[in-house]
Design a protein around this motif. Structure first.
Motif, PDB file in Angstrom:
ATOM      1  N   GLU A 147      42.125  44.261  21.425  1.00  0.00           N
ATOM      2  CA  GLU A 147      41.968  44.688  22.475  1.00  0.00           C
ATOM      3  C   GLU A 147      43.037  45.761  22.942  1.00  0.00           C
ATOM      4  O   GLU A 147      44.238  45.265  22.563  1.00  0.00           O
ATOM      5  N   PRO A 148      42.836  46.912  23.550  1.00  0.00           N
ATOM      6  CA  PRO A 148      44.200  47.883  23.895  1.00  0.00           C
ATOM      7  C   PRO A 148      44.564  47.040  25.093  1.00  0.00           C
ATOM      8  O   PRO A 148      44.010  46.391  25.988  1.00  0.00           O
ATOM      9  N   PRO A 149      46.062  46.842  24.979  1.00  0.00           N
ATOM     10  CA  PRO A 149      46.652  46.213  26.208  1.00  0.00           C
ATOM     11  C   PRO A 149      46.243  46.822  27.699  1.00  0.00           C
ATOM     12  O   PRO A 149      46.158  47.956  27.964  1.00  0.00           O
ATOM     13  N   PHE A 150      46.207  45.831  28.591  1.00  0.00           N
ATOM     14  CA  PHE A 150      45.785  45.943  29.987  1.00  0.00           C
ATOM     15  C   PHE A 150      46.894  45.152  30.635  1.00  0.00           C
ATOM     16  O   PHE A 150      46.744  43.925  30.625  1.00  0.00           O
ATOM     17  N   LEU A 151      48.014  45.624  31.208  1.00  0.00           N
ATOM     18  CA  LEU A 151      48.828  44.915  32.006  1.00  0.00           C
ATOM     19  C   LEU A 151      48.977  45.234  33.381  1.00  0.00           C
ATOM     20  O   LEU A 151      48.643  46.394  33.934  1.00  0.00           O
ATOM     21  N   VAL A 152      49.617  44.338  34.336  1.00  0.00           N
ATOM     22  CA  VAL A 152      49.983  44.669  35.667  1.00  0.00           C
ATOM     23  C   VAL A 152      51.076  44.400  35.928  1.00  0.00           C
ATOM     24  O   VAL A 152      51.730  43.535  35.584  1.00  0.00           O
ATOM     25  N   LEU A 153      51.976  45.225  36.440  1.00  0.00           N
ATOM     26  CA  LEU A 153      53.355  45.214  36.854  1.00  0.00           C
ATOM     27  C   LEU A 153      53.638  45.368  38.375  1.00  0.00           C
ATOM     28  O   LEU A 153      52.834  45.909  38.875  1.00  0.00           O
ATOM     29  N   SER A 154      54.272  44.130  38.846  1.00  0.00           N
ATOM     30  CA  SER A 154      54.676  44.082  40.178  1.00  0.00           C
ATOM     31  C   SER A 154      56.102  44.890  40.411  1.00  0.00           C
ATOM     32  O   SER A 154      57.112  44.128  39.954  1.00  0.00           O
ATOM     33  N   ASP A 155      56.128  45.665  41.277  1.00  0.00           N
ATOM     34  CA  ASP A 155      57.321  46.683  41.713  1.00  0.00           C
ATOM     35  C   ASP A 155      57.868  45.985  42.942  1.00  0.00           C
ATOM     36  O   ASP A 155      57.805  46.798  44.124  1.00  0.00           O
ATOM     37  N   GLY A 156      57.873  44.745  43.228  1.00  0.00           N
ATOM     38  CA  GLY A 156      58.370  44.127  44.388  1.00  0.00           C
ATOM     39  C   GLY A 156      57.296  43.489  45.371  1.00  0.00           C
ATOM     40  O   GLY A 156      57.682  43.707  46.488  1.00  0.00           O
ATOM     41  N   ILE A 157      56.339  43.016  45.088  1.00  0.00           N
ATOM     42  CA  ILE A 157      55.438  42.366  45.711  1.00  0.00           C
ATOM     43  C   ILE A 157      56.012  41.313  46.382  1.00  0.00           C
ATOM     44  O   ILE A 157      56.290  40.325  45.630  1.00  0.00           O
ATOM     45  N   GLU A 158      56.067  41.289  47.782  1.00  0.00           N
ATOM     46  CA  GLU A 158      56.876  40.009  48.352  1.00  0.00           C
ATOM     47  C   GLU A 158      56.168  38.823  48.928  1.00  0.00           C
ATOM     48  O   GLU A 158      56.645  37.921  48.800  1.00  0.00           O
ATOM     49  N   ASP A 159      54.932  39.239  49.409  1.00  0.00           N
ATOM     50  CA  ASP A 159      53.987  38.216  49.755  1.00  0.00           C
ATOM     51  C   ASP A 159      53.533  37.139  48.871  1.00  0.00           C
ATOM     52  O   ASP A 159      52.731  37.809  48.001  1.00  0.00           O
ATOM     53  N   PRO A 160      53.667  35.978  48.728  1.00  0.00           N
ATOM     54  CA  PRO A 160      53.007  35.113  47.665  1.00  0.00           C
ATOM     55  C   PRO A 160      51.498  35.241  47.825  1.00  0.00           C
ATOM     56  O   PRO A 160      50.954  34.928  46.738  1.00  0.00           O
TER      57      PRO A 160
ATOM     58  N   ILE B 113      39.424  50.022  36.292  1.00  0.00           N
ATOM     59  CA  ILE B 113      39.780  50.136  34.924  1.00  0.00           C
ATOM     60  C   ILE B 113      39.072  49.235  33.908  1.00  0.00           C
ATOM     61  O   ILE B 113      38.568  49.618  32.860  1.00  0.00           O
ATOM     62  N   GLN B 114      38.456  47.962  34.635  1.00  0.00           N
ATOM     63  CA  GLN B 114      37.453  47.427  33.650  1.00  0.00           C
ATOM     64  C   GLN B 114      36.159  47.908  33.501  1.00  0.00           C
ATOM     65  O   GLN B 114      35.782  47.713  32.314  1.00  0.00           O
ATOM     66  N   SER B 115      35.737  48.675  34.576  1.00  0.00           N
ATOM     67  CA  SER B 115      34.363  49.469  34.315  1.00  0.00           C
ATOM     68  C   SER B 115      34.512  50.321  33.125  1.00  0.00           C
ATOM     69  O   SER B 115      33.607  50.776  32.476  1.00  0.00           O
ATOM     70  N   GLN B 116      35.663  51.333  33.166  1.00  0.00           N
ATOM     71  CA  GLN B 116      36.053  52.383  32.304  1.00  0.00           C
ATOM     72  C   GLN B 116      36.324  51.818  30.972  1.00  0.00           C
ATOM     73  O   GLN B 116      35.695  52.209  29.858  1.00  0.00           O
ATOM     74  N   ARG B 117      36.714  50.789  30.730  1.00  0.00           N
ATOM     75  CA  ARG B 117      37.056  50.115  29.584  1.00  0.00           C
ATOM     76  C   ARG B 117      35.749  49.517  28.992  1.00  0.00           C
ATOM     77  O   ARG B 117      35.640  49.508  27.795  1.00  0.00           O
ATOM     78  N   ALA B 118      35.119  48.925  29.592  1.00  0.00           N
ATOM     79  CA  ALA B 118      33.813  48.473  29.382  1.00  0.00           C
ATOM     80  C   ALA B 118      32.810  49.574  28.720  1.00  0.00           C
ATOM     81  O   ALA B 118      31.871  49.487  27.712  1.00  0.00           O
ATOM     82  N   GLY B 119      32.955  50.741  29.470  1.00  0.00           N
ATOM     83  CA  GLY B 119      31.968  51.664  28.826  1.00  0.00           C
ATOM     84  C   GLY B 119      32.534  52.780  27.912  1.00  0.00           C
ATOM     85  O   GLY B 119      32.077  53.775  27.527  1.00  0.00           O
ATOM     86  N   GLU B 120      33.806  52.409  27.636  1.00  0.00           N
ATOM     87  CA  GLU B 120      34.503  53.197  26.464  1.00  0.00           C
ATOM     88  C   GLU B 120      33.752  53.159  25.045  1.00  0.00           C
ATOM     89  O   GLU B 120      33.339  52.425  24.473  1.00  0.00           O
TER      90      GLU B 120
ATOM     91  N   LEU C 168      41.212  56.029  32.563  1.00  0.00           N
ATOM     92  CA  LEU C 168      41.828  54.576  32.572  1.00  0.00           C
ATOM     93  C   LEU C 168      41.272  53.815  31.485  1.00  0.00           C
ATOM     94  O   LEU C 168      41.589  52.559  31.327  1.00  0.00           O
ATOM     95  N   THR C 169      41.312  54.429  30.230  1.00  0.00           N
ATOM     96  CA  THR C 169      40.723  53.672  29.048  1.00  0.00           C
ATOM     97  C   THR C 169      41.975  53.696  28.054  1.00  0.00           C
ATOM     98  O   THR C 169      42.984  54.308  28.618  1.00  0.00           O
ATOM     99  N   GLY C 170      41.916  52.915  27.196  1.00  0.00           N
ATOM    100  CA  GLY C 170      42.906  52.640  26.192  1.00  0.00           C
ATOM    101  C   GLY C 170      44.070  51.857  26.724  1.00  0.00           C
ATOM    102  O   GLY C 170      43.882  51.040  27.513  1.00  0.00           O
ATOM    103  N   PRO C 171      45.219  51.873  25.794  1.00  0.00           N
ATOM    104  CA  PRO C 171      46.296  50.866  26.506  1.00  0.00           C
ATOM    105  C   PRO C 171      47.007  51.514  27.906  1.00  0.00           C
ATOM    106  O   PRO C 171      47.317  52.423  27.960  1.00  0.00           O
TER     107      PRO C 171
ATOM    108  N   GLY D  27      40.078  41.374  33.359  1.00  0.00           N
ATOM    109  CA  GLY D  27      40.439  41.409  32.120  1.00  0.00           C
ATOM    110  C   GLY D  27      41.886  41.812  31.674  1.00  0.00           C
ATOM    111  O   GLY D  27      42.051  42.007  30.336  1.00  0.00           O
ATOM    112  N   ALA D  28      42.662  41.543  32.461  1.00  0.00           N
ATOM    113  CA  ALA D  28      44.191  42.368  32.069  1.00  0.00           C
ATOM    114  C   ALA D  28      44.563  40.900  31.334  1.00  0.00           C
ATOM    115  O   ALA D  28      44.442  39.636  31.394  1.00  0.00           O
TER     116      ALA D  28
END
Length: 268
Positions: free
Chosen positions: A114-127, A261-268, A207-210, A141-142
């Motif tokens: 699968e093409p990579p699907f990642l999430v990045l936190s730029d400082g989310i502080e609340d656990p 993102i999941q929906s667009q990747r599924a319909g790609e 929002l498809t692809g890597p 699906g990340a």
């Protein structure tokens, strides 16, 4: 737990909100020093209020080097947490999970074809928010989430509980610099978006692809430096204009965007 023993590292489901003894808790000057020097993941270092400034500075410097958060607490709280008066004014929580590398996350995507699907936190502080984001990321699906060593929540017991177990299944990479990580991902062909109020409406983006999605802190959102590094900016339109409620909670926004993102990747 004996003061001189290093912690066992099983994954647990407890909230960590109330002072309590934990299998991931190490206390005493020598054990905490060894833990910080060992290279093992450390989430939080607790220092007693009133500790000698030179000693506090020593542990603060080591904690910073290890990517751990430092909190000053009343000595009585340390006594309750450790179950002893012999805590020597310092305790540390070993990481609840084994952190991965960004390369591990990309390899997981490749292994699935699968093409990579990642999430990045730029400082989310609340656990609680970080846990909820991880839950949505896993279900959408990340292949993993990237969090900063400093300037944001790490994977604590509260995060694990809030994620409903997702934190134990979704690979987590912890990096020194989110901006540098974005640069590396772009070099490997990953298109990086961030969520911000001045972006392009969500459904007008391809929002498809890597892809990687950057989510900012609860108060200030994505930092300007990180925003400039991103390839695109997405926003969520809102129906209730002029109400004084001008944005979604970060975990809610994450769920909406990740599902799209999941929906667009599924319909790609």
């Amino acid at each position: 737990m004996d003061e001189q023993k290093m912690p066992r590292r099983p994954r647990r489901d407890h909230d960590g909100e109330q002072p309590q003894k934990s299998e991931s808790l190490v206390y005493g000057k020598n054990p905490v020093t060894e833990l910080l020097k060992s290279g093992s993941g450390v989430d939080t270092v607790l220092l007693a209020e009133g500790m000698a400034p030179a000693v506090a500075a020593y542990f603060t410097a080591m904690a910073k080097e290890a990517g751990a958060t430092v909190k000053r607490v009343h000595p009585n709280k340390l006594r309750l947490m450790t179950g002893t008066e012999s805590h020597q004014g310092v305790a540390a929580f070993a990481s609840e999970i084994e952190y991965a590398s960004v390369e591990d996350l990309l390899a997981a995507a490749k292994a699935k074809g699968e093409p990579p699907f990642l999430v990045l936190s730029d400082g989310i502080e609340d656990p609680h928010n970080l846990g909820a984001v991880m839950r949505s990321a896993l279900l959408c699906g990340a292949h993993g989430i990237v969090i900063p060593k400093r300037g944001g929540a790490s994977v604590t017991p509260t995060v694990i509980k809030s994620s409903a177990g997702a934190a134990e299944r979704l690979p987590v990479a912890r990096v020194a610099n989110i901006g540098e990580t974005i640069r590396r991902l772009k070099e490997q062909g990953v298109f990086v978006y961030c969520a911000d109020m001045d972006g392009v409406p969500l459904r007008k983006n391809n929002l498809t692809g890597p892809i990687a999605l950057v989510l900012g802190s609860e108060g200030s959102g994505v930092s300007q430096l990180v925003k400039r590094l991103c390839d695109g900016v997405v926003r969520l339109d809102m129906a209730a204009q002029g109400t004084g409620v001008d944005s979604f909670n970060v975990s809610v926004a994450a769920g909406i965007i990740l599902y799209e993102i999941q929906s667009q990747r599924a319909g790609e």
